[in-house]
Scaffold this motif. Sequence first.
Motif, PDB file in Angstrom:
ATOM      1  N   ARG A 117       0.954  -1.360   0.113  1.00  0.00           N
ATOM      2  CA  ARG A 117      -0.020   0.100   0.025  1.00  0.00           C
ATOM      3  C   ARG A 117       0.887   1.184  -0.076  1.00  0.00           C
ATOM      4  NH1 ARG A 117      -3.062  -2.784   3.858  1.00  0.00           N
ATOM      5  NH2 ARG A 117      -2.032  -1.841   5.369  1.00  0.00           N
ATOM      6  N   ALA A 118       1.908   1.236   0.874  1.00  0.00           N
ATOM      7  CA  ALA A 118       2.939   2.456   0.843  1.00  0.00           C
ATOM      8  C   ALA A 118       3.461   2.645  -0.473  1.00  0.00           C
ATOM      9  CB  ALA A 118       4.048   2.093   1.686  1.00  0.00           C
ATOM     10  N   SER A 119       3.752   1.660  -1.313  1.00  0.00           N
ATOM     11  CA  SER A 119       4.329   1.761  -2.683  1.00  0.00           C
ATOM     12  C   SER A 119       3.398   2.286  -3.419  1.00  0.00           C
ATOM     13  CB  SER A 119       5.134   0.616  -3.104  1.00  0.00           C
ATOM     14  OG  SER A 119       4.061  -0.329  -3.372  1.00  0.00           O
ATOM     15  N   LYS A 120       2.145   1.642  -3.371  1.00  0.00           N
ATOM     16  CA  LYS A 120       0.983   2.133  -4.229  1.00  0.00           C
ATOM     17  C   LYS A 120       0.597   3.809  -4.125  1.00  0.00           C
ATOM     18  CE  LYS A 120      -3.030   0.190  -6.321  1.00  0.00           C
ATOM     19  NZ  LYS A 120      -3.640  -0.997  -6.363  1.00  0.00           N
ATOM     20  N   ASP A 121       0.738   4.156  -2.729  1.00  0.00           N
ATOM     21  CA  ASP A 121       0.608   5.443  -2.704  1.00  0.00           C
ATOM     22  C   ASP A 121       1.201   6.598  -3.524  1.00  0.00           C
ATOM     23  OD1 ASP A 121      -1.299   4.847  -0.770  1.00  0.00           O
ATOM     24  OD2 ASP A 121      -0.030   5.519   1.053  1.00  0.00           O
ATOM     25  N   TYR A 122       2.591   6.172  -3.854  1.00  0.00           N
ATOM     26  CA  TYR A 122       3.503   6.838  -4.561  1.00  0.00           C
ATOM     27  C   TYR A 122       3.676   6.200  -6.080  1.00  0.00           C
ATOM     28  CZ  TYR A 122       4.758   9.540  -0.507  1.00  0.00           C
ATOM     29  OH  TYR A 122       4.615  10.406   0.481  1.00  0.00           O
TER      30      TYR A 122
END
Length: 80
Positions: free
Chosen positions: A50-55
Amino acid sequence: MRLGPNERGLQVGVVQLGLLTWHLLDDWTSQVVLMAVNKVLKRNPKHLYRASKDYQRVELLCSLVRNNDWINKECLTESE
């Protein structure tokens, strides 16, 4: 390095910032980011994803992580 109760959140922040600026990082800094990726990956691969998807850096994360079944499955789904 221990960062107290904020350690996990800071590690996720290091991962996000590192993935966001990956093409600008020198070798040492990219290794620090990879260490943070591996720490977060062991605890919570869904949070890492999710953290990578946010960016918008899922593709980069997928190229860096190879030994996690959950991430690998999500990467296959993302590429379809």
